[in-house]
Design an enzyme around this catalytic site. Structure first.
Site, PDB file in Angstrom:
ATOM      1  N   ASP A  84       1.099  -2.575  11.951  1.00 10.19           N
ATOM      2  CA  ASP A  84       1.021  -2.186  10.539  1.00 10.19           C
ATOM      3  C   ASP A  84       1.952  -0.988  10.297  1.00 10.19           C
ATOM      4  OD1 ASP A  84      -0.013  -2.193   7.935  1.00 10.19           O
ATOM      5  OD2 ASP A  84      -1.664  -0.842   8.461  1.00 10.19           O
ATOM      6  N   HIS A  85       2.804  -1.066   9.320  1.00  9.23           N
ATOM      7  CA  HIS A  85       3.736   0.021   8.986  1.00  9.23           C
ATOM      8  C   HIS A  85       4.506   0.523  10.205  1.00  9.23           C
ATOM      9  CE1 HIS A  85       2.565   0.483   4.818  1.00  9.23           C
ATOM     10  NE2 HIS A  85       1.341   0.275   5.213  1.00  9.23           N
ATOM     11  N   GLU A 135       8.663  -4.108   3.814  1.00 10.01           N
ATOM     12  CA  GLU A 135       8.112  -3.449   2.630  1.00 10.01           C
ATOM     13  C   GLU A 135       9.210  -2.922   1.720  1.00 10.01           C
ATOM     14  OE1 GLU A 135       4.928  -0.626   3.291  1.00 10.01           O
ATOM     15  OE2 GLU A 135       5.659   0.679   1.703  1.00 10.01           O
ATOM     16  N   GLY A 178      -6.226   4.052   0.866  1.00 11.31           N
ATOM     17  CA  GLY A 178      -7.374   4.944   0.690  1.00 11.31           C
ATOM     18  C   GLY A 178      -8.045   4.695  -0.654  1.00 11.31           C
ATOM     19  N   GLY A 209      -6.099  -2.526   0.173  1.00 10.00           N
ATOM     20  CA  GLY A 209      -7.130  -3.438  -0.340  1.00 10.00           C
ATOM     21  C   GLY A 209      -8.472  -2.784  -0.644  1.00 10.00           C
ATOM     22  N   ASN A 231      -8.470  -1.275   5.345  1.00  9.00           N
ATOM     23  CA  ASN A 231      -8.785  -0.343   6.426  1.00  9.00           C
ATOM     24  C   ASN A 231      -9.875   0.644   6.022  1.00  9.00           C
ATOM     25  OD1 ASN A 231      -8.549   1.157   8.870  1.00  9.00           O
ATOM     26  ND2 ASN A 231      -7.349   2.656   7.751  1.00  9.00           N
TER      27      ASN A 231
HETATM   28  P1  13P Z   1      -6.799   0.724   2.699  1.00 14.45           P
HETATM   29  O1  13P Z   1      -7.039   1.755   3.755  1.00 14.45           O
HETATM   30  O2  13P Z   1      -6.682   1.321   1.346  1.00 14.45           O
HETATM   31  O3  13P Z   1      -7.803  -0.368   2.752  1.00 14.45           O
HETATM   32  O4  13P Z   1      -5.363   0.094   3.001  1.00 14.45           O
HETATM   33  C1  13P Z   1      -5.113  -0.515   4.234  1.00 14.45           C
HETATM   34  C2  13P Z   1      -3.692  -0.880   4.390  1.00 14.45           C
HETATM   35  O5  13P Z   1      -2.996  -1.198   3.451  1.00 14.45           O
HETATM   36  C3  13P Z   1      -3.124  -0.862   5.740  1.00 14.45           C
HETATM   37  O6  13P Z   1      -1.768  -1.146   5.748  1.00 14.45           O
END
Ligand code: 13P
Length: 287
Positions: A84-85, A135, A178, A209, A231
């Site tokens: 992720d990222h 992205e 977040g 999300g 997350n």
């Molecule tokens: P959140 O922590 O807002 O659910 O986002 C998770 C996310 O986009 C990880 O890449």
């Protein structure tokens, strides 16, 4: 066996649902997410941030743990293990370690550099059968100590990156990582529609999300979003359940807590969160 996320997201796009990416931090989170996906017969993507990878001692440990669980837990649903990222170097390390998918986050580079680095990574991923996400337009909020501004992606830049051969694209549409602030304006469906218009069939990814109202999630899916990342919500439910357990004071007569019992309520809470999201995203029964 881990699979690339390409096929599951193409199916999701065609079937008008989204596959959840749930980030993992340790054994308990991973086990809870896999158990829920298997119970609900849902495809799933396990997301690993660079910080979480480091915490778990490195990407090879993560690959070993996840592959072991797939076998020992007799998981039959499609599972992708996704960085992720990722930085450019992080992507290379994960490809080497045995991940089945990576995200290259070049959104902070000038577009030319983002294009050059993405092109190189696309080539390597294609050769090795991994899927790759890119992205455009940085997602706001905080991730591993890095605070993004939160922007709406330029649809032309999205097209330029999509044309490099990536498998799915994260376009900023006012979403942030977040919790959303009280004065959040909501997702920009205009931007989403404009991006979709430019990139055609490419599955789109919605980051951040946590805390997006259900009706906005459904509308985003109807406009081409096929992957949604979660997350913070798992973090909140895990922490809340663990705190309640400790406050209830069920320790071993002054000898501390049984570590397995201590983490069990948090693991159950994550299962409930993942189930709720899979139902909302429409991925239940789609494995
Ligand atoms: P959140 O922590 O807002 O659910 O986002 C998770 C996310 O986009 C990880 O890449």
């Amino acid at each position: 066996m881990l699979v690339s996320a390409r096929e599951m997201l193409e199916k999701a796009r065609d079937g008008k649902y989204a596959v959840g990416q749930f980030n993992i931090n340790n054994l308990e989170w991973t086990k809870s997410i896999l158990q829920t996906a298997e119970e609900l017969k849902s495809p799933v993507i396990l997301g690993v941030s660079e910080g979480a990878g480091k915490y778990m001692t490195g990407y090879k440990t993560v690959v070993g743990m996840v592959n072991g669980m797939l076998e020992e837990m007799k998981i039959t649903v499609p599972v992708a293990l996704h960085l992720d990222h990722g930085s450019y170097e992080g992507c290379l390390k994960c490809i080497e370690a045995g991940f089945s998918s990576v995200m290259f986050d070049g959104s902070h580079y000038p577009i030319e550099e983002n294009v050059a680095k993405t092109t190189e990574l696309v080539k390597i991923c294609k050769e090795k059968g991994l899927s790759i996400e890119a992205e455009v337009g940085s997602i706001g909020g905080e991730e591993d100590g890095v605070v993004g501004m939160g922007e709406c992606a330029d649809p032309n830049e999205c097209k330029a990156i999509a044309d490099l051969g990536i498998d799915f694209l994260a376009a900023g549409i006012g979403n942030i990582h977040g919790k959303y602030p009280a004065n959040w304006k909501g997702l920009s469906f205009e931007t989403l529609a404009a991006v979709k218009e430019k990139v055609g069939d490419m599955p789109l990814v919605l980051h951040g999300g946590t805390g997006i109202p259900a009706d906005m999630i459904k509308k985003a899916i109807s406009l081409g979003v096929a992957k949604i990342n979660v997350n913070t919500e798992c973090q909140l439910s895990f922490a809340d359940a663990t705190r309640k357990y400790i406050e209830a004071g069920k320790d071993l007569q002054g000898k501390g807590f049984d570590p397995r019992k201590l983490l069990a309520p948090g693991a159950e809470a994550i299962k409930a969160t993942v189930k709720e999201k899979m139902e909302l995203f429409g991925s239940v029964g789609k494995a």
